[in-house]
Design a protein around this motif. Structure first.
Motif, PDB file in Angstrom:
ATOM      1  N   UNK A  80       0.703  -1.137  -0.022  1.00  0.00           N
ATOM      2  CA  UNK A  80       0.094   0.311   0.244  1.00  0.00           C
ATOM      3  C   UNK A  80       0.765   1.238   0.041  1.00  0.00           C
ATOM      4  N   UNK A  81       1.930   1.053   0.884  1.00  0.00           N
ATOM      5  CA  UNK A  81       3.019   2.538   0.857  1.00  0.00           C
ATOM      6  C   UNK A  81       3.643   2.628  -0.318  1.00  0.00           C
ATOM      7  N   UNK A  82       3.984   1.412  -0.851  1.00  0.00           N
ATOM      8  CA  UNK A  82       4.713   1.725  -2.469  1.00  0.00           C
ATOM      9  C   UNK A  82       3.791   2.146  -3.232  1.00  0.00           C
ATOM     10  N   UNK A  83       2.525   1.796  -3.547  1.00  0.00           N
ATOM     11  CA  UNK A  83       1.417   2.329  -4.430  1.00  0.00           C
ATOM     12  C   UNK A  83       1.437   3.780  -4.257  1.00  0.00           C
ATOM     13  N   UNK A  84       1.232   4.135  -2.932  1.00  0.00           N
ATOM     14  CA  UNK A  84       1.177   5.484  -2.453  1.00  0.00           C
ATOM     15  C   UNK A  84       2.157   6.339  -2.696  1.00  0.00           C
ATOM     16  N   UNK A  85       3.552   6.009  -2.697  1.00  0.00           N
ATOM     17  CA  UNK A  85       4.664   6.963  -2.727  1.00  0.00           C
ATOM     18  C   UNK A  85       5.205   6.795  -4.475  1.00  0.00           C
ATOM     19  N   UNK A  86       4.900   5.685  -5.146  1.00  0.00           N
ATOM     20  CA  UNK A  86       5.256   5.762  -6.640  1.00  0.00           C
ATOM     21  C   UNK A  86       4.093   5.629  -7.607  1.00  0.00           C
ATOM     22  N   UNK A  87       3.147   6.405  -6.960  1.00  0.00           N
ATOM     23  CA  UNK A  87       1.895   6.241  -7.953  1.00  0.00           C
ATOM     24  C   UNK A  87       2.092   6.461  -9.589  1.00  0.00           C
ATOM     25  N   UNK A  88       2.645   7.598  -9.825  1.00  0.00           N
ATOM     26  CA  UNK A  88       3.036   7.971 -11.272  1.00  0.00           C
ATOM     27  C   UNK A  88       3.818   7.281 -11.976  1.00  0.00           C
ATOM     28  N   UNK A  89       4.813   6.545 -11.459  1.00  0.00           N
ATOM     29  CA  UNK A  89       5.903   5.654 -12.186  1.00  0.00           C
ATOM     30  C   UNK A  89       5.048   4.255 -12.188  1.00  0.00           C
ATOM     31  N   UNK A  90       4.251   3.905 -11.436  1.00  0.00           N
ATOM     32  CA  UNK A  90       3.770   2.620 -11.305  1.00  0.00           C
ATOM     33  C   UNK A  90       2.531   2.547 -12.421  1.00  0.00           C
ATOM     34  N   UNK A  91       1.817   3.883 -12.441  1.00  0.00           N
ATOM     35  CA  UNK A  91       0.778   3.976 -13.484  1.00  0.00           C
ATOM     36  C   UNK A  91       1.456   3.917 -14.849  1.00  0.00           C
ATOM     37  N   UNK A  92       2.405   4.563 -14.925  1.00  0.00           N
ATOM     38  CA  UNK A  92       3.072   4.558 -16.403  1.00  0.00           C
ATOM     39  C   UNK A  92       3.583   3.191 -16.852  1.00  0.00           C
ATOM     40  N   UNK A  93       4.234   2.536 -15.845  1.00  0.00           N
ATOM     41  CA  UNK A  93       4.501   1.069 -16.242  1.00  0.00           C
ATOM     42  C   UNK A  93       3.161   0.161 -16.501  1.00  0.00           C
ATOM     43  N   UNK A  94       2.325   0.275 -15.918  1.00  0.00           N
ATOM     44  CA  UNK A  94       1.099  -0.462 -16.255  1.00  0.00           C
ATOM     45  C   UNK A  94       0.509  -0.005 -17.866  1.00  0.00           C
ATOM     46  N   UNK A  95       0.481   1.291 -17.890  1.00  0.00           N
ATOM     47  CA  UNK A  95      -0.032   1.607 -19.433  1.00  0.00           C
ATOM     48  C   UNK A  95       1.161   1.366 -20.428  1.00  0.00           C
ATOM     49  N   UNK A  96       2.237   0.886 -19.984  1.00  0.00           N
ATOM     50  CA  UNK A  96       3.194   0.326 -21.156  1.00  0.00           C
ATOM     51  C   UNK A  96       2.639  -1.018 -21.718  1.00  0.00           C
ATOM     52  N   UNK A  97       1.902  -1.724 -20.942  1.00  0.00           N
ATOM     53  CA  UNK A  97       0.943  -2.754 -21.648  1.00  0.00           C
ATOM     54  C   UNK A  97       0.221  -2.307 -22.891  1.00  0.00           C
ATOM     55  N   UNK A  98       0.600  -2.774 -23.932  1.00  0.00           N
ATOM     56  CA  UNK A  98       0.082  -2.369 -25.461  1.00  0.00           C
ATOM     57  C   UNK A  98      -1.451  -2.356 -25.630  1.00  0.00           C
ATOM     58  N   UNK A  99      -1.841  -3.564 -25.075  1.00  0.00           N
ATOM     59  CA  UNK A  99      -3.262  -4.082 -25.618  1.00  0.00           C
ATOM     60  C   UNK A  99      -4.530  -3.683 -24.266  1.00  0.00           C
ATOM     61  N   UNK A 100      -4.487  -4.905 -23.523  1.00  0.00           N
ATOM     62  CA  UNK A 100      -5.463  -5.052 -22.654  1.00  0.00           C
ATOM     63  C   UNK A 100      -5.326  -3.688 -21.649  1.00  0.00           C
ATOM     64  N   UNK A 101      -4.060  -3.495 -21.361  1.00  0.00           N
ATOM     65  CA  UNK A 101      -3.913  -2.198 -20.176  1.00  0.00           C
ATOM     66  C   UNK A 101      -4.136  -0.698 -20.856  1.00  0.00           C
ATOM     67  N   UNK A 102      -4.602  -0.704 -21.833  1.00  0.00           N
ATOM     68  CA  UNK A 102      -4.999   0.596 -22.430  1.00  0.00           C
ATOM     69  C   UNK A 102      -6.381   1.105 -21.779  1.00  0.00           C
ATOM     70  N   UNK A 103      -7.041   0.011 -21.154  1.00  0.00           N
ATOM     71  CA  UNK A 103      -8.388   0.415 -20.693  1.00  0.00           C
ATOM     72  C   UNK A 103      -8.134   1.417 -19.265  1.00  0.00           C
ATOM     73  N   UNK A 104      -6.900   1.207 -18.766  1.00  0.00           N
ATOM     74  CA  UNK A 104      -6.433   2.208 -17.718  1.00  0.00           C
ATOM     75  C   UNK A 104      -6.267   3.609 -17.874  1.00  0.00           C
ATOM     76  N   UNK A 105      -6.017   3.908 -19.201  1.00  0.00           N
ATOM     77  CA  UNK A 105      -5.561   5.029 -19.525  1.00  0.00           C
ATOM     78  C   UNK A 105      -6.557   6.282 -18.592  1.00  0.00           C
ATOM     79  N   UNK A 106      -5.613   7.065 -18.093  1.00  0.00           N
ATOM     80  CA  UNK A 106      -6.261   8.176 -17.179  1.00  0.00           C
ATOM     81  C   UNK A 106      -6.435   7.564 -15.739  1.00  0.00           C
ATOM     82  N   UNK A 107      -6.278   6.490 -15.361  1.00  0.00           N
ATOM     83  CA  UNK A 107      -6.154   5.869 -14.143  1.00  0.00           C
ATOM     84  C   UNK A 107      -5.536   6.472 -13.075  1.00  0.00           C
ATOM     85  N   UNK A 108      -6.112   6.176 -11.719  1.00  0.00           N
ATOM     86  CA  UNK A 108      -5.436   6.332 -10.528  1.00  0.00           C
ATOM     87  C   UNK A 108      -5.418   5.203  -9.598  1.00  0.00           C
ATOM     88  N   UNK A 109      -4.536   5.001  -8.724  1.00  0.00           N
ATOM     89  CA  UNK A 109      -4.573   4.108  -7.736  1.00  0.00           C
ATOM     90  C   UNK A 109      -5.630   4.750  -6.500  1.00  0.00           C
TER      91      UNK A 109
END
Length: 292
Positions: free
Chosen positions: A233-262
């Protein structure tokens, strides 16, 4: 002085040795994702996220493919996996059949189901669907099956009795709607732009928009220590932007998360509306995945 120096060197060596052992024996956390089948597909979508989460948490994160949602539940109960990322409809079954812990929500902006017809079809409201066929997506899909059914129920229909539900691919469903074989289709927010582009001769009309759906959610098994969950939980809170960017590197299925937040403040009560959907389709116990 020599004695103190030797002691200092011994202490430093011992500390480094313990650190090396701790690193070598970092806690392994096996992560599954319920809507992606096969290790190759899972790695294509989540490898950047896996690597960054491991780096920031100090855990050894392993991607673990599962063939379906039921297998994921069984794997979590058997401690073959430790965490699973899943959708709202799946979450309520996981909660019923496991004692999984909520870690963090993966929000999906404008995540909702809709009931759509064509301009000029004569179907202008949900009431006009009585006695007609409505085409929905995959059985058990939160946004393409359960949500459109629930929005019809929320607007006064009894879907089990008042309409005939068929489950077909959304492109095929549009063709069927053009022929008059179905009166409406159930889709989610991300479907409509693509359908409008694919069928430029069709003017779509949304006759019912569902309420925003709960978040996708990262769950930890009951066997995962609370300290590990707190660390994540702490990791997601402190590294939110970087982890979101990592999720969005997924080229297909993960594009549903565009604009997401944790979302760290999710609770089980957020998913009561999904439980209502299960009741609407005649499965109030929500103990099994629809369609599996």
């Amino acid at each position: 002085m020599n004695w103190l120096s030797a002691a200092a060197r011994l202490f430093a060596a011992t500390t480094l040795s313990f650190a090396a052992v701790a690193t070598a024996h970092a806690q392994t956390v096996r992560l599954a994702v319920t809507d992606i089948v096969g290790l190759e597909n899972l790695q294509r979508e989540y490898l950047p996220f896996q690597k960054l989460l491991a780096e920031k948490s100090g855990l050894k994160i392993e991607l673990y493919p599962v063939p379906n949602r039921t297998a994921a539940v069984e794997a979590l109960n058997a401690k073959k996996i430790d965490m699973v990322l899943t959708g709202p409809a799946e979450y309520v079954v996981f909660k019923k059949r496991t004692d999984a812990k909520l870690v963090v929500g993966f929000s999906r902006p404008e995540y909702h189901g809709s009931v759509v017809t064509m301009v000029g079809s004569g179907v202008d409201s949900v009431d006009d669907l009585k006695g007609k066929k409505v085409a929905l997506g995959d059985v058990g899909s939160t946004s393409r099956h359960l949500a459109p059914i629930q929005v019809m129920a929320d607007m006064g229909l009894q879907p089990q009795r008042d309409v005939q539900i068929v489950h077909i691919n959304r492109n095929v469903a549009v063709e069927a709607m053009k022929r008059g074989d179905v009166a409406a289709i159930g889709i989610n927010r991300t479907d409509l732009p693509g359908l409008a582009k694919k069928f430029p001769d069709v003017v779509f009309k949304v006759i019912a928009r569902g309420r925003d759906l709960p978040n996708d959610v990262l769950l930890a098994g009951a066997h995962v220590p609370d300290a590990t969950v707190a660390n994540l939980k702490k990791v997601f809170s402190e590294n939110s932007e970087a982890l979101i960017a990592a999720v969005l590197q997924g080229p297909d299925e993960n594009q549903k998360f565009k604009g997401m937040a944790f979302v760290p403040t999710i609770s089980d009560s957020d998913y009561h509306y999904v439980r209502k959907m299960y009741a609407t389709i005649g499965q109030p116990q929500y103990a099994a995945f629809v369609g599996d």
